[in-house]
Scaffold this motif. Structure first.
Motif, PDB file in Angstrom:
ATOM      1  N   UNK A  28       0.852  -1.185   0.000  1.00 21.76           N
ATOM      2  CA  UNK A  28       0.000   0.000   0.000  1.00 21.76           C
ATOM      3  C   UNK A  28       0.891   1.240   0.000  1.00 21.76           C
ATOM      4  N   UNK A  29       0.628   2.121  -0.917  1.00 19.83           N
ATOM      5  CA  UNK A  29       1.425   3.339  -1.014  1.00 19.83           C
ATOM      6  C   UNK A  29       0.812   4.443  -0.164  1.00 19.83           C
ATOM      7  N   UNK A  30       1.664   5.154   0.544  1.00 18.51           N
ATOM      8  CA  UNK A  30       1.194   6.275   1.358  1.00 18.51           C
ATOM      9  C   UNK A  30       1.489   7.546   0.583  1.00 18.51           C
ATOM     10  N   UNK A  31       0.474   8.364   0.438  1.00 23.99           N
ATOM     11  CA  UNK A  31       0.621   9.619  -0.297  1.00 23.99           C
ATOM     12  C   UNK A  31       1.599  10.538   0.424  1.00 23.99           C
ATOM     13  N   UNK A  32       2.364  11.295  -0.364  1.00 18.58           N
ATOM     14  CA  UNK A  32       3.289  12.276   0.201  1.00 18.58           C
ATOM     15  C   UNK A  32       2.552  13.572   0.501  1.00 18.58           C
ATOM     16  N   UNK A  33       2.855  14.146   1.640  1.00 16.41           N
ATOM     17  CA  UNK A  33       2.292  15.448   1.996  1.00 16.41           C
ATOM     18  C   UNK A  33       2.974  16.535   1.184  1.00 16.41           C
ATOM     19  N   UNK A  34       2.239  17.597   0.932  1.00 17.89           N
ATOM     20  CA  UNK A  34       2.847  18.755   0.283  1.00 17.89           C
ATOM     21  C   UNK A  34       3.192  19.787   1.360  1.00 17.89           C
ATOM     22  N   UNK A  35       4.094  20.676   1.022  1.00 20.22           N
ATOM     23  CA  UNK A  35       4.447  21.749   1.952  1.00 20.22           C
ATOM     24  C   UNK A  35       3.227  22.634   2.201  1.00 20.22           C
ATOM     25  N   UNK A  36       2.393  22.828   1.193  1.00 20.75           N
ATOM     26  CA  UNK A  36       1.172  23.623   1.390  1.00 20.75           C
ATOM     27  C   UNK A  36       0.260  22.966   2.426  1.00 20.75           C
ATOM     28  N   UNK A  37       0.162  21.625   2.404  1.00 23.95           N
ATOM     29  CA  UNK A  37      -0.633  20.929   3.412  1.00 23.95           C
ATOM     30  C   UNK A  37      -0.034  21.116   4.802  1.00 23.95           C
ATOM     31  N   UNK A  38       1.290  21.057   4.900  1.00 28.45           N
ATOM     32  CA  UNK A  38       1.967  21.241   6.190  1.00 28.45           C
ATOM     33  C   UNK A  38       1.661  22.635   6.748  1.00 28.45           C
ATOM     34  N   UNK A  39       1.786  23.645   5.902  1.00 28.76           N
ATOM     35  CA  UNK A  39       1.526  25.012   6.353  1.00 28.76           C
ATOM     36  C   UNK A  39       0.054  25.203   6.717  1.00 28.76           C
ATOM     37  N   UNK A  40      -0.846  24.612   5.936  1.00 25.77           N
ATOM     38  CA  UNK A  40      -2.277  24.711   6.239  1.00 25.77           C
ATOM     39  C   UNK A  40      -2.599  23.985   7.546  1.00 25.77           C
ATOM     40  N   UNK A  41      -1.961  22.847   7.758  1.00 26.21           N
ATOM     41  CA  UNK A  41      -2.179  22.085   8.990  1.00 26.21           C
ATOM     42  C   UNK A  41      -1.717  22.886  10.208  1.00 26.21           C
ATOM     43  N   UNK A  90       9.224  24.085  -0.614  1.00 28.39           N
ATOM     44  CA  UNK A  90       8.019  24.016  -1.436  1.00 28.39           C
ATOM     45  C   UNK A  90       7.831  22.635  -2.046  1.00 28.39           C
ATOM     46  N   UNK A  91       6.743  22.451  -2.785  1.00 31.61           N
ATOM     47  CA  UNK A  91       6.450  21.168  -3.436  1.00 31.61           C
ATOM     48  C   UNK A  91       6.060  20.096  -2.443  1.00 31.61           C
ATOM     49  N   UNK A  92       6.460  18.857  -2.747  1.00 36.08           N
ATOM     50  CA  UNK A  92       6.185  17.748  -1.836  1.00 36.08           C
ATOM     51  C   UNK A  92       7.133  17.810  -0.651  1.00 36.08           C
ATOM     52  N   UNK A  93       6.679  17.276   0.468  1.00 31.13           N
ATOM     53  CA  UNK A  93       7.520  17.215   1.657  1.00 31.13           C
ATOM     54  C   UNK A  93       8.700  16.304   1.362  1.00 31.13           C
ATOM     55  N   UNK A  94       9.886  16.856   1.397  1.00 30.41           N
ATOM     56  CA  UNK A  94      11.093  16.090   1.109  1.00 30.41           C
ATOM     57  C   UNK A  94      11.717  15.560   2.382  1.00 30.41           C
ATOM     58  N   UNK A  95      12.972  15.244   2.288  1.00 28.16           N
ATOM     59  CA  UNK A  95      13.705  14.750   3.456  1.00 28.16           C
ATOM     60  C   UNK A  95      13.533  13.260   3.649  1.00 28.16           C
ATOM     61  N   UNK A  96      13.930  12.822   4.807  1.00 26.10           N
ATOM     62  CA  UNK A  96      13.862  11.393   5.148  1.00 26.10           C
ATOM     63  C   UNK A  96      12.424  10.964   5.399  1.00 26.10           C
ATOM     64  N   UNK A  97      12.144   9.709   5.079  1.00 29.36           N
ATOM     65  CA  UNK A  97      10.807   9.154   5.321  1.00 29.36           C
ATOM     66  C   UNK A  97      10.456   9.226   6.803  1.00 29.36           C
ATOM     67  N   UNK A  98      11.419   8.964   7.671  1.00 29.28           N
ATOM     68  CA  UNK A  98      11.153   8.996   9.115  1.00 29.28           C
ATOM     69  C   UNK A  98      10.763  10.401   9.567  1.00 29.28           C
ATOM     70  N   UNK A  99      11.332  11.420   8.942  1.00 34.06           N
ATOM     71  CA  UNK A  99      10.987  12.804   9.270  1.00 34.06           C
ATOM     72  C   UNK A  99       9.559  13.102   8.834  1.00 34.06           C
TER      73      UNK A  99
END
Length: 80
Positions: free
Chosen positions: A1-14, A43-52
């Motif tokens: 099952x694939x987990x969708x990546x969060x976007x930076x816009x979602x992070x800021x809205x959250x 910006x864009x998709x949330x990057x970095x490590x998966x654990x982060x």
């Protein structure tokens, strides 16, 4: 099952929905403030490590947020 990546816009809205600063997100997620700042500046998709990304998502979900990925209207976030 694939987990969708969060976007930076979602992070800021959250953060806005919860009234959290970047410092608050760092505290609740266990991710350092400089890392939060760097990720949000990219910006864009949330990057970095998966654990982060997992720690950030878990902190928001524990606070009662649900992330929306496909609803016909685009990405989003809402209170549970």
């Amino acid at each position: 099952m694939s987990i969708e990546k969060l976007s930076i816009r979602q992070i800021k809205a959250a953060r806005e929905l919860l009234g959290w600063s970047q410092r608050d997100l760092a505290k609740h997620s266990g991710v350092s403030l400089p890392t939060i700042m760097r990720l949000e500046a990219a910006g864009g998709e949330l990057g970095g490590r998966k654990s982060t990304a997992d720690a950030i998502r878990a902190a928001f979900e524990a606070a009662g947020l649900v992330f929306i990925f496909r609803n016909g209207g685009g990405l989003g976030v809402r209170l549970r």
